[in-house]
Design a protein around this motif. Structure first.
Motif, mmCIF file in Angstrom:
data_model
loop_
_atom_site.group_PDB
_atom_site.id
_atom_site.type_symbol
_atom_site.label_atom_id
_atom_site.label_comp_id
_atom_site.label_asym_id
_atom_site.label_seq_id
_atom_site.Cartn_x
_atom_site.Cartn_y
_atom_site.Cartn_z
ATOM 1 N N LYS A 27 0.815 -1.221 0.000
ATOM 2 C CA LYS A 27 0.000 0.000 0.000
ATOM 3 C C LYS A 27 0.845 1.265 0.000
ATOM 4 O O LYS A 27 0.525 2.237 -0.682
ATOM 5 C CB LYS A 27 -0.928 -0.019 1.227
ATOM 6 C CG LYS A 27 -1.869 1.155 1.319
ATOM 7 C CD LYS A 27 -2.914 0.990 2.410
ATOM 8 C CE LYS A 27 -2.306 0.595 3.724
ATOM 9 N NZ LYS A 27 -3.269 0.534 4.831
ATOM 10 N N ASN A 28 1.955 1.262 0.728
ATOM 11 C CA ASN A 28 2.739 2.482 0.907
ATOM 12 C C ASN A 28 3.937 2.639 -0.024
ATOM 13 O O ASN A 28 4.454 3.750 -0.157
ATOM 14 C CB ASN A 28 3.230 2.567 2.357
ATOM 15 C CG ASN A 28 2.073 2.677 3.328
ATOM 16 O OD1 ASN A 28 1.111 3.388 3.089
ATOM 17 N ND2 ASN A 28 2.159 1.938 4.424
ATOM 18 N N HIS A 29 4.379 1.562 -0.650
ATOM 19 C CA HIS A 29 5.641 1.656 -1.390
ATOM 20 C C HIS A 29 5.649 1.047 -2.787
ATOM 21 O O HIS A 29 6.590 1.289 -3.536
ATOM 22 C CB HIS A 29 6.779 1.027 -0.576
ATOM 23 C CG HIS A 29 6.980 1.693 0.736
ATOM 24 N ND1 HIS A 29 7.624 2.902 0.866
ATOM 25 C CD2 HIS A 29 6.576 1.334 1.977
ATOM 26 C CE1 HIS A 29 7.628 3.251 2.141
ATOM 27 N NE2 HIS A 29 7.003 2.327 2.834
ATOM 28 N N VAL A 30 4.664 0.259 -3.117
ATOM 29 C CA VAL A 30 4.647 -0.382 -4.428
ATOM 30 C C VAL A 30 3.725 0.428 -5.337
ATOM 31 O O VAL A 30 2.531 0.463 -5.129
ATOM 32 C CB VAL A 30 4.173 -1.848 -4.347
ATOM 33 C CG1 VAL A 30 4.075 -2.465 -5.724
ATOM 34 C CG2 VAL A 30 5.112 -2.655 -3.460
ATOM 35 N N ASN A 31 4.321 1.077 -6.309
ATOM 36 C CA ASN A 31 3.548 1.919 -7.209
ATOM 37 C C ASN A 31 3.607 1.366 -8.623
ATOM 38 O O ASN A 31 4.663 1.323 -9.233
ATOM 39 C CB ASN A 31 4.099 3.352 -7.216
ATOM 40 C CG ASN A 31 4.007 3.986 -5.849
ATOM 41 O OD1 ASN A 31 2.977 3.902 -5.205
ATOM 42 N ND2 ASN A 31 5.080 4.599 -5.401
ATOM 43 N N ASN A 32 2.482 0.937 -9.126
ATOM 44 C CA ASN A 32 2.365 0.494 -10.510
ATOM 45 C C ASN A 32 3.284 -0.662 -10.873
ATOM 46 O O ASN A 32 3.735 -0.764 -12.008
ATOM 47 C CB ASN A 32 2.603 1.670 -11.468
ATOM 48 C CG ASN A 32 1.618 2.790 -11.223
ATOM 49 O OD1 ASN A 32 0.449 2.547 -11.006
ATOM 50 N ND2 ASN A 32 2.114 4.011 -11.232
ATOM 51 N N ILE A 33 3.600 -1.517 -9.922
ATOM 52 C CA ILE A 33 4.374 -2.724 -10.212
ATOM 53 C C ILE A 33 3.416 -3.898 -10.045
ATOM 54 O O ILE A 33 2.751 -4.020 -9.013
ATOM 55 C CB ILE A 33 5.571 -2.889 -9.253
ATOM 56 C CG1 ILE A 33 6.505 -1.675 -9.321
ATOM 57 C CG2 ILE A 33 6.346 -4.164 -9.592
ATOM 58 C CD1 ILE A 33 7.583 -1.666 -8.251
ATOM 59 N N LYS A 34 3.337 -4.732 -11.051
ATOM 60 C CA LYS A 34 2.491 -5.924 -10.961
ATOM 61 C C LYS A 34 2.913 -6.717 -9.731
ATOM 62 O O LYS A 34 4.099 -6.914 -9.487
ATOM 63 C CB LYS A 34 2.648 -6.795 -12.203
ATOM 64 C CG LYS A 34 2.308 -6.108 -13.491
ATOM 65 C CD LYS A 34 0.844 -6.144 -13.718
ATOM 66 C CE LYS A 34 0.531 -5.584 -15.104
ATOM 67 N NZ LYS A 34 -0.841 -5.250 -15.251
ATOM 68 N N THR A 35 1.918 -7.161 -8.941
ATOM 69 C CA THR A 35 2.224 -7.840 -7.678
ATOM 70 C C THR A 35 1.319 -9.048 -7.479
ATOM 71 O O THR A 35 0.104 -8.964 -7.673
ATOM 72 C CB THR A 35 2.053 -6.886 -6.486
ATOM 73 O OG1 THR A 35 2.940 -5.766 -6.662
ATOM 74 C CG2 THR A 35 2.378 -7.566 -5.173
ATOM 75 N N ILE A 36 1.945 -10.146 -7.074
ATOM 76 C CA ILE A 36 1.229 -11.341 -6.650
ATOM 77 C C ILE A 36 1.549 -11.551 -5.178
ATOM 78 O O ILE A 36 2.720 -11.697 -4.816
ATOM 79 C CB ILE A 36 1.676 -12.590 -7.435
ATOM 80 C CG1 ILE A 36 1.397 -12.425 -8.933
ATOM 81 C CG2 ILE A 36 0.985 -13.839 -6.888
ATOM 82 C CD1 ILE A 36 1.967 -13.544 -9.788
ATOM 83 N N TYR A 96 1.615 -12.008 -16.357
ATOM 84 C CA TYR A 96 1.964 -10.603 -16.061
ATOM 85 C C TYR A 96 3.225 -10.144 -16.761
ATOM 86 O O TYR A 96 3.688 -9.043 -16.541
ATOM 87 C CB TYR A 96 2.092 -10.401 -14.552
ATOM 88 C CG TYR A 96 0.812 -10.769 -13.849
ATOM 89 C CD1 TYR A 96 -0.351 -10.058 -14.093
ATOM 90 C CD2 TYR A 96 0.749 -11.860 -12.995
ATOM 91 C CE1 TYR A 96 -1.539 -10.417 -13.478
ATOM 92 C CE2 TYR A 96 -0.439 -12.223 -12.377
ATOM 93 C CZ TYR A 96 -1.569 -11.493 -12.625
ATOM 94 O OH TYR A 96 -2.743 -11.852 -12.026
ATOM 95 N N SER A 97 3.804 -11.006 -17.608
ATOM 96 C CA SER A 97 5.023 -10.593 -18.318
ATOM 97 C C SER A 97 4.703 -9.879 -19.612
ATOM 98 O O SER A 97 3.628 -9.815 -20.075
ATOM 99 C CB SER A 97 5.924 -11.788 -18.566
ATOM 100 O OG SER A 97 5.301 -12.750 -19.362
#
Length: 113
Positions: free
Chosen positions: A64-73, A112-113
């Protein structure tokens, strides 16, 4: 594709790194929230595979606080409906609970690639 694996369980790390590298992914491992924050601040990644329970913090807060626009699982043992819904509502692309199938994770990573 460059994958950041955020996981503190070394047996999971070892198995996932092997499987991902066999499938030609470039894998970077971080075991704490702090190391993850430092890494993503200075290095681009294509996908984050993120555990919720980290030794120095919570993967939900990290996302929520540090991951910006990076695909995440999210890949975690936290398997309650509330946790799964929270992870997805925060914006994660997927949520996989442990124990998990490495083949399934690979299939989802390819998506997601």
């Amino acid at each position: 594709m460059k994958i950041l694996l955020v996981e503190d369980n070394q047996s999971i790390v070892k198995g996932l790194v092997y499987a991902l590298e066999q499938n030609k992914y470039n894998v970077i491992v971080r075991t704490t929230a702090k190391d993850t924050i430092d890494y993503i601040a200075n290095n681009p990644v294509d996908l984050i595979i993120l555990d919720v329970s980290l030794p120095d913090g919570n993967g939900f807060d990290l996302y929520k606080n540090h991951v910006n626009n990076i695909k995440t699982i999210f890949l975690t043992a936290r398997d309650t409906e509330d946790d799964i819904v929270l992870g997805l509502e925060l914006g994660a692309d997927d949520y996989i609970t442990k124990p998990f199938s490495t083949r399934e994770l690979l299939a989802r990573s390819i998506e997601y690639s």
